[in-house]
Scaffold this motif. Structure first.
Motif, PDB file in Angstrom:
ATOM      1  N   SER A   1       0.848  -1.182   0.000  1.00  0.00           N
ATOM      2  CA  SER A   1       0.000   0.000   0.000  1.00  0.00           C
ATOM      3  C   SER A   1       0.881   1.228   0.000  1.00  0.00           C
ATOM      4  CB  SER A   1      -0.891   0.008   1.245  1.00  0.00           C
ATOM      5  OG  SER A   1      -1.550   1.253   1.371  1.00  0.00           O
ATOM      6  N   GLY A   2       0.667   2.121  -0.981  1.00  0.00           N
ATOM      7  CA  GLY A   2       1.493   3.313  -1.079  1.00  0.00           C
ATOM      8  C   GLY A   2       1.068   4.422  -0.150  1.00  0.00           C
ATOM      9  N   GLN A   3       0.075   4.175   0.669  1.00  0.00           N
ATOM     10  CA  GLN A   3      -0.448   5.242   1.521  1.00  0.00           C
ATOM     11  C   GLN A   3       0.602   5.731   2.507  1.00  0.00           C
ATOM     12  OE1 GLN A   3      -3.477   6.655   1.073  1.00  0.00           O
ATOM     13  NE2 GLN A   3      -2.766   8.188   2.543  1.00  0.00           N
ATOM     14  N   GLU A   4       1.375   4.800   3.072  1.00  0.00           N
ATOM     15  CA  GLU A   4       2.369   5.176   4.070  1.00  0.00           C
ATOM     16  C   GLU A   4       3.427   6.091   3.457  1.00  0.00           C
ATOM     17  OE1 GLU A   4       5.326   2.299   5.923  1.00  0.00           O
ATOM     18  OE2 GLU A   4       3.729   2.392   7.414  1.00  0.00           O
ATOM     19  N   LEU A   5       3.960   5.714   2.295  1.00  0.00           N
ATOM     20  CA  LEU A   5       4.943   6.549   1.608  1.00  0.00           C
ATOM     21  C   LEU A   5       4.311   7.871   1.189  1.00  0.00           C
ATOM     22  CD1 LEU A   5       7.631   7.112   0.258  1.00  0.00           C
ATOM     23  CD2 LEU A   5       6.888   5.722  -1.687  1.00  0.00           C
ATOM     24  N   GLU A   6       3.102   7.823   0.694  1.00  0.00           N
ATOM     25  CA  GLU A   6       2.417   9.052   0.284  1.00  0.00           C
ATOM     26  C   GLU A   6       2.231  10.004   1.455  1.00  0.00           C
ATOM     27  OE1 GLU A   6      -1.803  10.417  -1.837  1.00  0.00           O
ATOM     28  OE2 GLU A   6      -1.210   8.312  -1.795  1.00  0.00           O
ATOM     29  N   ASP A   7       1.942   9.460   2.636  1.00  0.00           N
ATOM     30  CA  ASP A   7       1.805  10.313   3.825  1.00  0.00           C
ATOM     31  C   ASP A   7       3.118  11.030   4.137  1.00  0.00           C
ATOM     32  OD1 ASP A   7      -0.820   9.586   4.092  1.00  0.00           O
ATOM     33  OD2 ASP A   7      -0.442   8.038   5.603  1.00  0.00           O
ATOM     34  N   TYR A   8       4.229  10.296   4.036  1.00  0.00           N
ATOM     35  CA  TYR A   8       5.529  10.925   4.266  1.00  0.00           C
ATOM     36  C   TYR A   8       5.799  12.016   3.228  1.00  0.00           C
ATOM     37  CZ  TYR A   8       6.946   7.472   7.786  1.00  0.00           C
ATOM     38  OH  TYR A   8       7.045   6.706   8.911  1.00  0.00           O
ATOM     39  N   GLN A   9       5.444  11.744   1.987  1.00  0.00           N
ATOM     40  CA  GLN A   9       5.662  12.743   0.930  1.00  0.00           C
ATOM     41  C   GLN A   9       4.842  14.006   1.192  1.00  0.00           C
ATOM     42  OE1 GLN A   9       4.606  10.346  -2.481  1.00  0.00           O
ATOM     43  NE2 GLN A   9       6.740   9.863  -2.938  1.00  0.00           N
ATOM     44  N   ASN A  10       3.615  13.822   1.613  1.00  0.00           N
ATOM     45  CA  ASN A  10       2.763  14.984   1.903  1.00  0.00           C
ATOM     46  C   ASN A  10       3.306  15.792   3.080  1.00  0.00           C
ATOM     47  OD1 ASN A  10       0.981  14.369  -0.179  1.00  0.00           O
ATOM     48  ND2 ASN A  10      -0.338  13.127   1.128  1.00  0.00           N
ATOM     49  N   ARG A  11       3.819  15.106   4.085  1.00  0.00           N
ATOM     50  CA  ARG A  11       4.414  15.822   5.221  1.00  0.00           C
ATOM     51  C   ARG A  11       5.634  16.620   4.769  1.00  0.00           C
ATOM     52  NH1 ARG A  11       5.372  11.976  10.275  1.00  0.00           N
ATOM     53  NH2 ARG A  11       6.041  13.982  11.146  1.00  0.00           N
ATOM     54  N   ALA A  12       6.416  16.030   3.885  1.00  0.00           N
ATOM     55  CA  ALA A  12       7.592  16.739   3.366  1.00  0.00           C
ATOM     56  C   ALA A  12       7.169  17.984   2.584  1.00  0.00           C
ATOM     57  CB  ALA A  12       8.416  15.806   2.479  1.00  0.00           C
ATOM     58  N   LEU A  13       6.124  17.851   1.772  1.00  0.00           N
ATOM     59  CA  LEU A  13       5.656  18.995   0.989  1.00  0.00           C
ATOM     60  C   LEU A  13       5.144  20.119   1.887  1.00  0.00           C
ATOM     61  CD1 LEU A  13       3.765  17.146  -1.896  1.00  0.00           C
ATOM     62  CD2 LEU A  13       5.992  18.271  -2.015  1.00  0.00           C
ATOM     63  N   GLN A  14       4.577  19.759   3.023  1.00  0.00           N
ATOM     64  CA  GLN A  14       4.060  20.769   3.947  1.00  0.00           C
ATOM     65  C   GLN A  14       5.161  21.437   4.763  1.00  0.00           C
ATOM     66  OE1 GLN A  14       1.167  18.692   6.324  1.00  0.00           O
ATOM     67  NE2 GLN A  14      -0.279  18.425   4.639  1.00  0.00           N
ATOM     68  N   ASN A  15       6.205  20.672   5.106  1.00  0.00           N
ATOM     69  CA  ASN A  15       7.196  21.164   6.063  1.00  0.00           C
ATOM     70  C   ASN A  15       8.499  21.628   5.436  1.00  0.00           C
ATOM     71  OD1 ASN A  15       5.351  20.401   8.045  1.00  0.00           O
ATOM     72  ND2 ASN A  15       6.307  18.424   8.378  1.00  0.00           N
ATOM     73  N   ASN A  16       8.820  21.156   4.225  1.00  0.00           N
ATOM     74  CA  ASN A  16      10.134  21.417   3.666  1.00  0.00           C
ATOM     75  C   ASN A  16      10.358  22.912   3.434  1.00  0.00           C
ATOM     76  OD1 ASN A  16      12.063  21.617   1.081  1.00  0.00           O
ATOM     77  ND2 ASN A  16      12.509  19.736   2.191  1.00  0.00           N
ATOM     78  N   PRO A  17      11.459  23.481   3.948  1.00  0.00           N
ATOM     79  CA  PRO A  17      11.683  24.932   3.825  1.00  0.00           C
ATOM     80  C   PRO A  17      11.882  25.397   2.383  1.00  0.00           C
ATOM     81  CG  PRO A  17      13.593  23.833   4.815  1.00  0.00           C
ATOM     82  CD  PRO A  17      12.486  22.833   4.772  1.00  0.00           C
ATOM     83  N   GLU A  18      12.466  24.551   1.523  1.00  0.00           N
ATOM     84  CA  GLU A  18      12.641  24.951   0.127  1.00  0.00           C
ATOM     85  C   GLU A  18      11.291  25.149  -0.550  1.00  0.00           C
ATOM     86  OE1 GLU A  18      14.607  23.320  -4.061  1.00  0.00           O
ATOM     87  OE2 GLU A  18      14.817  22.164  -2.218  1.00  0.00           O
ATOM     88  N   ILE A  19      10.346  24.251  -0.276  1.00  0.00           N
ATOM     89  CA  ILE A  19       9.004  24.387  -0.853  1.00  0.00           C
ATOM     90  C   ILE A  19       8.331  25.647  -0.314  1.00  0.00           C
ATOM     91  CG2 ILE A  19       6.737  23.304  -1.070  1.00  0.00           C
ATOM     92  CD1 ILE A  19       8.964  21.885  -2.595  1.00  0.00           C
ATOM     93  N   GLN A  20       8.484  25.904   0.962  1.00  0.00           N
ATOM     94  CA  GLN A  20       7.898  27.104   1.550  1.00  0.00           C
ATOM     95  C   GLN A  20       8.508  28.357   0.940  1.00  0.00           C
ATOM     96  OE1 GLN A  20       8.769  26.308   5.683  1.00  0.00           O
ATOM     97  NE2 GLN A  20       6.911  25.100   5.998  1.00  0.00           N
ATOM     98  N   SER A  21       9.816  28.330   0.682  1.00  0.00           N
ATOM     99  CA  SER A  21      10.472  29.477   0.065  1.00  0.00           C
ATOM    100  C   SER A  21       9.946  29.719  -1.347  1.00  0.00           C
ATOM    101  CB  SER A  21      11.989  29.247   0.029  1.00  0.00           C
ATOM    102  OG  SER A  21      12.647  30.283  -0.667  1.00  0.00           O
ATOM    103  N   LEU A  22       9.759  28.650  -2.110  1.00  0.00           N
ATOM    104  CA  LEU A  22       9.248  28.796  -3.475  1.00  0.00           C
ATOM    105  C   LEU A  22       7.805  29.301  -3.477  1.00  0.00           C
ATOM    106  CD1 LEU A  22      10.812  25.618  -5.099  1.00  0.00           C
ATOM    107  CD2 LEU A  22      11.359  27.995  -5.620  1.00  0.00           C
ATOM    108  N   ASN A  23       7.008  28.893  -2.489  1.00  0.00           N
ATOM    109  CA  ASN A  23       5.657  29.450  -2.368  1.00  0.00           C
ATOM    110  C   ASN A  23       5.716  30.958  -2.140  1.00  0.00           C
ATOM    111  OD1 ASN A  23       3.714  27.309  -2.688  1.00  0.00           O
ATOM    112  ND2 ASN A  23       4.443  26.429  -0.780  1.00  0.00           N
ATOM    113  N   SER A  24       6.667  31.395  -1.331  1.00  0.00           N
ATOM    114  CA  SER A  24       6.840  32.829  -1.096  1.00  0.00           C
ATOM    115  C   SER A  24       7.261  33.540  -2.377  1.00  0.00           C
ATOM    116  CB  SER A  24       7.873  33.068   0.006  1.00  0.00           C
ATOM    117  OG  SER A  24       7.446  32.526   1.236  1.00  0.00           O
TER     118      SER A  24
END
Length: 403
Positions: free
Chosen positions: A16-39
């Protein structure tokens, strides 16, 4: 009991890919590079509002130290206001250019999101591989303990020597050493994984069984991948930049108003005595020396050619990466199938050893050989599974147009 040690790990189930997908979603929410690009996107969107503004309005105030005399009276002070307006369509061209830069930032964000998800997947499967190897090593250590018990029993009846017992123990020690090394590697990977998710130390959970699917996705369309769309967006922004350059090379229109305060004359009485002066004004700003704008046009033309070259180079690189990932994924499947067959053969050899033990003729040199062969096969199976999923993540990164 011996068979349990060897095959419990390889009864694979659907993952089941749900576990890996959950980790990916957490990374997308928390990763500072992604947050910087949103800014960066927010800043680019604000530049659209900036582009909608006119140049500053000019106000002037002058006081006549030496008052000029006119027929209607002495001039006391002068007030003026000026506003330059860009040529028709220039403001819209600025907004179009600013909007195209928003598109570039959005594509950069999508690339970073995909790359982050790929990195999370790669580390996830690396951790899976190490944890599975730890489990296999522990199973083999337990298996060797069973063999050592068999050897001790054989010593009692004079069918084995103490040397064989010591050799089995030494083999156990070697496996325990491997486990210690893998635990250190696993610790480093967990730290890296936590950094990708931008979280504090946390014990992650990895799927305990993975299965290589019978069918593989073959969606090989690279045309809409963000890495290529990025160049398309850049080309669009340069087109808008050139349109803006043409607009800014046009004349600028200005409107203004001068007001002069006039003092009444006391020595005479006549019509319009002391009447103030109001003078509307219209002005033009013409770029007679327009070498600057011709140079910008030439630069934009060269940039378009450069982007075309860069896009072709990026496409070639992506096609090479995709071909490599597809080949390595296929190789991992072949390796898995071959090692699965080898494991079956090793199982038959193990069963023959058990029968020999029942008749009292077991050779513990053969025991160690079979154990080592089976361990290598088990390790190869784990590496084949993790390699397939790592390469599949690369294929997915390159071929899925919408994530």
């Amino acid at each position: 009991m011996l068979i349990f040690f060897h095959f419990s790990l390889f009864t694979f189930h659907s993952v089941s890919g749900q576990e890996l997908e959950d980790y990916q979603n957490r990374a997308l929410q928390n990763n500072p590079e992604i947050q910087s690009l949103n800014s960066s996107i927010d800043i680019a969107e604000e530049r659209i509002n900036e582009a909608n503004a006119f140049s500053d309005t000019e106000f002037g105030l002058g006081y006549f130290v030496s008052e000029p005399e006119t027929r209607t009276g002495a001039q006391k002070f002068k007030v003026s206001v000026r506003q330059m307006l860009p040529w028709f369509g220039t403001v819209q061209s600025r907004k179009d250019y600013a909007g195209s830069m928003v598109g570039v930032e959005e594509v950069d964000l999508e690339i970073a999101r995909r790359q982050l998800k790929l990195n999370v997947s790669q580390v996830y499967f690396d951790i899976y591989e190490l944890e599975e190897k730890l489990e296999v090593l522990q199973q083999n250590i337990d298996l060797l303990e069973v063999y050592r018990t068999m050897a001790l029993n054989s010593i009692e009846v004079g069918k084995a020597s103490a040397v064989e017992v010591l050799r089995l123990k030494m083999r156990q020690n070697d496996l325990e050493e491997q486990m210690k090394i893998i635990r250190l590697q696993l610790k480093a990977l967990n730290i890296r994984f936590n950094k990708l998710l931008n979280i504090n130390d946390e014990n992650m959970e990895v799927q305990d069984t993975l299965i290589i699917p019978m069918q593989e996705s073959e969606n090989i369309d690279l045309a809409l991948h963000p890495e290529l769309q990025r160049y398309d967006k850049f080309a669009e922004s340069i087109t808008n930049s050139e349109e803006l350059n043409q607009q800014e090379s046009a004349p600028k229109l200005g409107f203004g108003l001068d007001y002069v305060s006039v003092q009444e004359r006391t020595d005479m009485d006549f019509s319009d005595n002391g009447k103030d002066i109001v003078m509307p004004m219209v002005s033009f700003s013409v770029p007679i020396f327009n070498k600057k704008y011709r140079s910008i046009s030439r630069q934009n033309e060269i940039r378009q050619e450069q982007i075309s070259f860069d896009r072709n180079a990026a496409l070639n690189d992506m096609e090479s990466r995709l071909s490599s990932a597809l080949n390595e994924r296929a190789s991992a499947r072949i390796k898995f199938e071959t090692q699965s067959d080898n494991l079956s053969q090793a199982r038959d050899a193990e069963e023959l050893l058990l029968k020999q033990y029942e008749t009292g003729t077991i050779d513990f040199d053969d025991v160690l050989d079979i154990q080592e062969i089976q361990l290598n096969i088990q390790m190869n199976l784990i590496e084949a599974v993790s390699s397939w999923f790592r390469q599949d993540a690369v294929v997915e990164y390159l071929t899925l147009n919408n994530q």
